[in-house]
Scaffold this active site. Structure first.
Site, mmCIF file in Angstrom:
data_model
loop_
_atom_site.group_PDB
_atom_site.id
_atom_site.type_symbol
_atom_site.label_atom_id
_atom_site.label_comp_id
_atom_site.label_asym_id
_atom_site.label_seq_id
_atom_site.Cartn_x
_atom_site.Cartn_y
_atom_site.Cartn_z
ATOM 1 N N GLY A 19 0.801 -1.127 -0.229
ATOM 2 C CA GLY A 19 -0.501 -0.248 -0.185
ATOM 3 C C GLY A 19 0.441 0.921 -0.158
ATOM 4 O O GLY A 19 0.164 2.331 0.269
ATOM 5 N N ASN A 21 1.520 2.947 -2.633
ATOM 6 C CA ASN A 21 0.294 4.135 -3.812
ATOM 7 C C ASN A 21 -0.604 4.565 -2.307
ATOM 8 O O ASN A 21 -0.250 6.169 -2.668
ATOM 9 C CB ASN A 21 0.376 3.837 -4.799
ATOM 10 N N ARG A 72 -16.037 -14.907 -9.238
ATOM 11 C CA ARG A 72 -15.106 -13.537 -9.247
ATOM 12 C C ARG A 72 -16.474 -13.075 -9.305
ATOM 13 O O ARG A 72 -16.084 -11.656 -8.632
ATOM 14 C CB ARG A 72 -15.179 -13.760 -10.376
ATOM 15 N N HIS A 116 -0.500 1.781 -12.961
ATOM 16 C CA HIS A 116 -0.380 0.729 -13.443
ATOM 17 C C HIS A 116 0.920 0.309 -13.820
ATOM 18 O O HIS A 116 1.525 1.835 -14.227
ATOM 19 C CB HIS A 116 -0.564 0.256 -14.816
#
Ligand code: GAR
Length: 221
Positions: A19, A21, A72, A116
């Site tokens: 974490g 970011n 999912r 990304h």
């Protein structure tokens, strides 16, 4: 001028690991007095290291473990329920290492943002730093973008670049990219919080009516 509470953007951050970011976003939101508030940090696994730091900051946290869900779709439905309790204006993926279903992505259309670790559209997916070294590119970096149902794709809000240096390992390159990630992601979310980001009819991002600026990381000429 002080912002009225109604103009305070509500942010929810999703993490899967350390974490860093997320920490950069929380610190910048607080220290730069954005018209925004980080309402919650939600992790895709209970052992995500970043959860403890968020708790220490007094931020609401939750963890949903994908292995506890039969599919999912079931995981993403529960995740959206947890997020929506906080009525976010923006949901920020910060090292969230799950592929999200189209239903989830569409639910947050225009409000779901990802970072990304590559200069998209190069190197979507995993192991981006090894991919960069294997292909011999001289320039690498990170991208903050709106999320669409296509993995690691969507209108680009901001990019940061770093050089690839002789003798780089994936780890060394990852560290150089991470440092610029910590500049680019807070800047991009600040622009969003300040209402300065607009999507053009051909799905390009403008900030204050201009193409978004490029961030130069350490070692960039
Ligand atoms: C960051 O480098 C981020 O760009 C990457 O994971 C790392 C998370 O680090 N995200 C992805 O690869 C998403 N596909 P952090 O937990 O310290 O922020």
């Amino acid at each position: 001028m002080p912002q009225s509470p109604s103009s305070t953007r509500r942010l929810v951050i999703l993490i899967s690991g350390r974490g860093s970011n997320m920490q950069a976003l929380v610190r910048a939101c607080r220290d730069e007095a954005w018209p925004a508030e980080v309402r919650a940090v939600v992790a895709s696994r209970p052992d995500a290291a970043g959860l403890q730091w968020a708790q220490e900051q007094g931020i609401a946290t939750a963890a949903l473990y994908h292995k506890d869900f039969p599919s999912r779709e079931a995981f993403d439905t529960a995740l959206a329920q947890e997020i929506d309790r906080h009525e976010p204006d923006y949901v920020l993926l910060a090292g969230f290492m799950r592929v999200l279903t189209p239903a989830f992505v569409n639910h947050y259309a225009g409000r779901l943002v990802n970072i990304h670790p590559s200069l998209l559209p190069m190197f979507p997916g995993l192991h981006t730093h090894a991919q960069a070294l294997a292909t011999g590119v001289r320039l690498h970096g990170c991208t903050v973008h709106f999320v669409t149902p296509v993995l690691d794709h969507g209108p680009i809000i901001a990019q940061g670049c770093v050089p690839v240096l002789a003798g780089d390992t994936p780890e060394a390159l990852a560290g150089r990219v991470l440092a610029v990630e910590h500049q680019v992601y807070p800047a991009a979310v600040r622009w969003l919080a300040q209402g300065r980001v607009r999507l053009t009819s051909d799905q390009r991002v403008e900030v204050d009516g201009e193409p978004p600026r490029l961030f130069m990381g350490a070692g960039a000429a």
